[in-house]
Write a protein that holds these residues in place. Structure first.
Motif, PDB file in Angstrom:
ATOM      1  N   ARG A   1      12.196 -53.619 -14.381  1.00 16.32           N
ATOM      2  CA  ARG A   1      13.820 -52.602 -14.284  1.00 16.32           C
ATOM      3  C   ARG A   1      13.530 -52.016 -12.703  1.00 16.32           C
ATOM      4  O   ARG A   1      14.840 -53.171 -11.611  1.00 16.32           O
ATOM      5  CB  ARG A   1      14.172 -51.585 -14.874  1.00 16.32           C
ATOM      6  CG  ARG A   1      15.672 -51.346 -15.501  1.00 16.32           C
ATOM      7  CD  ARG A   1      15.964 -50.188 -16.296  1.00 16.32           C
ATOM      8  NE  ARG A   1      17.639 -50.219 -16.052  1.00 16.32           N
ATOM      9  CZ  ARG A   1      18.097 -49.300 -16.838  1.00 16.32           C
ATOM     10  NH1 ARG A   1      17.484 -48.626 -17.500  1.00 16.32           N
ATOM     11  NH2 ARG A   1      19.732 -49.044 -16.312  1.00 16.32           N
ATOM     12  N   GLU A   2      12.800 -51.392 -12.740  1.00 17.42           N
ATOM     13  CA  GLU A   2      13.257 -51.283 -11.145  1.00 17.42           C
ATOM     14  C   GLU A   2      12.641 -52.602  -9.884  1.00 17.42           C
ATOM     15  O   GLU A   2      14.011 -52.613  -8.932  1.00 17.42           O
ATOM     16  CB  GLU A   2      11.975 -50.041 -10.777  1.00 17.42           C
ATOM     17  CG  GLU A   2      12.271 -49.412  -9.501  1.00 17.42           C
ATOM     18  CD  GLU A   2      13.315 -48.879  -9.403  1.00 17.42           C
ATOM     19  OE1 GLU A   2      14.125 -48.837  -7.529  1.00 17.42           O
ATOM     20  OE2 GLU A   2      14.239 -48.506  -9.875  1.00 17.42           O
ATOM     21  N   ALA A   3      12.158 -53.478 -10.206  1.00 13.56           N
ATOM     22  CA  ALA A   3      11.706 -54.521  -9.593  1.00 13.56           C
ATOM     23  C   ALA A   3      13.052 -55.798  -9.917  1.00 13.56           C
ATOM     24  O   ALA A   3      13.335 -55.780  -8.434  1.00 13.56           O
ATOM     25  CB  ALA A   3      10.722 -54.949 -10.342  1.00 13.56           C
ATOM     26  N   ASP A   4      13.307 -55.420 -10.975  1.00 13.99           N
ATOM     27  CA  ASP A   4      14.362 -55.923 -11.338  1.00 13.99           C
ATOM     28  C   ASP A   4      15.822 -55.670 -10.024  1.00 13.99           C
ATOM     29  O   ASP A   4      16.734 -56.477  -9.391  1.00 13.99           O
ATOM     30  CB  ASP A   4      15.219 -56.234 -13.034  1.00 13.99           C
ATOM     31  CG  ASP A   4      14.322 -57.013 -12.974  1.00 13.99           C
ATOM     32  OD1 ASP A   4      13.118 -58.125 -13.106  1.00 13.99           O
ATOM     33  OD2 ASP A   4      13.971 -56.744 -14.137  1.00 13.99           O
ATOM     34  N   ARG A   5      16.086 -54.174 -10.226  1.00 14.52           N
ATOM     35  CA  ARG A   5      17.288 -54.032  -9.079  1.00 14.52           C
ATOM     36  C   ARG A   5      17.085 -53.935  -8.529  1.00 14.52           C
ATOM     37  O   ARG A   5      17.906 -54.454  -7.206  1.00 14.52           O
ATOM     38  CB  ARG A   5      17.419 -51.995  -9.656  1.00 14.52           C
ATOM     39  CG  ARG A   5      17.827 -52.455 -10.858  1.00 14.52           C
ATOM     40  CD  ARG A   5      17.549 -50.903 -11.602  1.00 14.52           C
ATOM     41  NE  ARG A   5      18.681 -49.674 -10.605  1.00 14.52           N
ATOM     42  CZ  ARG A   5      18.920 -49.096 -10.400  1.00 14.52           C
ATOM     43  NH1 ARG A   5      18.162 -48.154 -11.726  1.00 14.52           N
ATOM     44  NH2 ARG A   5      19.579 -48.282 -10.183  1.00 14.52           N
ATOM     45  N   GLU A   6      15.627 -54.267  -7.539  1.00 16.16           N
ATOM     46  CA  GLU A   6      15.747 -54.334  -5.635  1.00 16.16           C
ATOM     47  C   GLU A   6      15.420 -55.371  -5.565  1.00 16.16           C
ATOM     48  O   GLU A   6      15.990 -55.989  -4.596  1.00 16.16           O
ATOM     49  CB  GLU A   6      13.670 -53.736  -5.896  1.00 16.16           C
ATOM     50  CG  GLU A   6      13.339 -53.900  -4.542  1.00 16.16           C
ATOM     51  CD  GLU A   6      14.167 -52.996  -3.575  1.00 16.16           C
ATOM     52  OE1 GLU A   6      13.883 -53.257  -2.632  1.00 16.16           O
ATOM     53  OE2 GLU A   6      15.007 -52.180  -4.478  1.00 16.16           O
ATOM     54  N   ALA A   7      14.880 -56.465  -6.799  1.00 13.30           N
ATOM     55  CA  ALA A   7      14.976 -57.954  -5.888  1.00 13.30           C
ATOM     56  C   ALA A   7      16.630 -58.467  -6.251  1.00 13.30           C
ATOM     57  O   ALA A   7      17.625 -58.798  -5.780  1.00 13.30           O
ATOM     58  CB  ALA A   7      14.662 -58.322  -7.500  1.00 13.30           C
ATOM     59  N   GLU A   8      17.640 -57.684  -7.421  1.00 10.94           N
ATOM     60  CA  GLU A   8      19.083 -57.750  -6.873  1.00 10.94           C
ATOM     61  C   GLU A   8      19.714 -57.309  -6.002  1.00 10.94           C
ATOM     62  O   GLU A   8      20.560 -57.385  -5.152  1.00 10.94           O
ATOM     63  CB  GLU A   8      19.757 -56.920  -8.237  1.00 10.94           C
ATOM     64  CG  GLU A   8      19.169 -58.204 -10.097  1.00 10.94           C
ATOM     65  CD  GLU A   8      20.277 -57.092 -11.032  1.00 10.94           C
ATOM     66  OE1 GLU A   8      20.747 -56.185 -10.562  1.00 10.94           O
ATOM     67  OE2 GLU A   8      19.675 -57.980 -11.523  1.00 10.94           O
ATOM     68  N   ARG A   9      19.560 -56.078  -5.999  1.00  9.30           N
ATOM     69  CA  ARG A   9      19.920 -55.090  -4.180  1.00  9.30           C
ATOM     70  C   ARG A   9      19.286 -56.138  -2.971  1.00  9.30           C
ATOM     71  O   ARG A   9      20.115 -56.461  -2.145  1.00  9.30           O
ATOM     72  CB  ARG A   9      19.232 -54.113  -3.968  1.00  9.30           C
ATOM     73  CG  ARG A   9      20.159 -53.482  -2.881  1.00  9.30           C
ATOM     74  CD  ARG A   9      19.294 -51.994  -2.146  1.00  9.30           C
ATOM     75  NE  ARG A   9      17.256 -52.261  -2.224  1.00  9.30           N
ATOM     76  CZ  ARG A   9      17.275 -52.545  -0.446  1.00  9.30           C
ATOM     77  NH1 ARG A   9      18.192 -52.551  -0.346  1.00  9.30           N
ATOM     78  NH2 ARG A   9      15.912 -52.939  -0.062  1.00  9.30           N
ATOM     79  N   ARG A  10      18.247 -56.582  -3.142  1.00 11.66           N
ATOM     80  CA  ARG A  10      18.023 -57.476  -1.535  1.00 11.66           C
ATOM     81  C   ARG A  10      18.369 -58.613  -1.647  1.00 11.66           C
ATOM     82  O   ARG A  10      18.654 -59.249  -0.417  1.00 11.66           O
ATOM     83  CB  ARG A  10      16.682 -57.904  -1.645  1.00 11.66           C
ATOM     84  CG  ARG A  10      15.063 -56.490  -1.544  1.00 11.66           C
ATOM     85  CD  ARG A  10      13.832 -56.892  -1.882  1.00 11.66           C
ATOM     86  NE  ARG A  10      12.924 -55.810  -1.153  1.00 11.66           N
ATOM     87  CZ  ARG A  10      12.868 -55.820  -0.174  1.00 11.66           C
ATOM     88  NH1 ARG A  10      12.936 -55.675   0.779  1.00 11.66           N
ATOM     89  NH2 ARG A  10      11.680 -54.533   0.094  1.00 11.66           N
TER      90      ARG A  10
END
Length: 308
Positions: free
Chosen positions: A187-196
């Motif tokens: 989830r954190e990776a997905d959020r980071e990917a979305e943020r990027r």
């Protein structure tokens, strides 16, 4: 106890040494037959020559049936060989007392346990007269011991089962915790990917469009609004941008820093901003100075470290 009873008791007890052999034998027989324990006498060859009433009742047999080796018919077939061997070994070793516990079975089907104690009897001159022994019914004690053993076994089995279930629950909890950590990391990776993705979209499309507005001949209020919009876009685009703004970077330096972090070369940065390469190099030198970076240090790595 009244005087009459005392006299009667005293008369009955009397002096055994003054009694005739027949009187002493009669009184001894009363004692033996009245004893609640089974009593037996064996000859020197360990063959039964007498058994009292308690013994015969316990074994459900007559005295005639008990004589010789007849009593062995009541010993459980599985226990008889061991009992006879232990008796013979005790006699051979000259033991003062022989003790044994064994099962008995009567013709009526009644079964139980007895405890036997036997000792040799010798004449005044040391000759072996035979053996005197007692048997006591210990069936209840054996049943209680068996019950206790069964309860202990059941308790041990229950404890083992409870421990196994606890271990299984611990493994399940560990598996769930590991799965939860994986999900949280994903989830954190997905959020980071979305943020990027959002940052890339802002930097690649929205910010250039807004900056082009600043190049137009806009009224002062519109120009000020466009500059505020650029500043807001910068702040929203990346935590790095907010940190760089705290260092006092200009808008142009912020834009160069963002493009450097994105991996653009000096030439690509100049093309993206529509300025000369020398201008980009000047901004990069200013960035190094404000970040306290030496000439050999990587500007992009320093920006990545600052973002982290």
């Amino acid at each position: 106890m009244d005087a009459e009873n005392e006299q009667g008791t005293g008369a009955w007890a009397g002096d055994w040494m003054s009694m005739s052999p027949s009187e002493a034998q009669a009184r001894l027989m009363v004692l033996v037959q009245g004893c609640p324990l089974g009593i037996f006498f064996d000859d020197p060859e360990d063959r039964c020559v007498f058994a009292n009433e308690a013994f015969c009742q316990m074994m459900d047999m007559t005295l005639e049936e008990a004589l010789g080796d007849g009593w062995t018919l009541r010993v459980h077939p599985e226990d008889l060989p061991g009992l006879l061997a232990a008796r013979a070994a005790s006699v051979a070793a000259g033991e003062a007392v022989f003790r044994a516990e064994y099962r008995f079975v009567t013709p009526s089907g009644r079964a139980g346990w007895v405890e036997e104690q036997t000792r040799p009897v010798f004449s005044p001159d040391g000759a072996l007269w035979g053996y005197v022994g007692t048997v006591m019914d210990i069936t209840r004690r054996k049943e209680e011991e068996a019950l206790l053993q069964r309860l202990n076994a059941e308790l041990s089995a229950q404890v083992a089962q409870d421990r196994a279930e606890i271990c299984a629950h611990k493994e399940q909890v560990a598996d769930l915790s590991a799965a939860l950590r994986v999900l949280l990391a994903q989830r954190e990776a997905d959020r980071e990917a979305e943020r990027r993705a959002v940052v890339a979209n802002v930097q690649g499309r929205i910010l250039p469009a807004v900056e082009r507005l600043l190049g137009l001949d806009l009224p002062p209020q519109a120009q000020e609004a466009a500059q505020e919009l650029v500043r807001a876009v910068h702040e929203a685009a990346s935590p790095l941008t907010r940190r760089l703004m705290d260092l006092g970077l200009t808008r142009a330096e912020l834009r160069v820093a963002e493009l450097v972090q994105a991996g653009l070369s000096i030439k690509e940065t100049a093309q993206r901003l529509g300025v000369a390469q020398t201008t980009v190099e000047s901004h990069r030198r200013s960035l190094r100075r404000k970040l306290g970076l030496s000439r050999r240090g990587s500007l992009r790595a320093a920006l990545a470290a600052l973002e982290g």
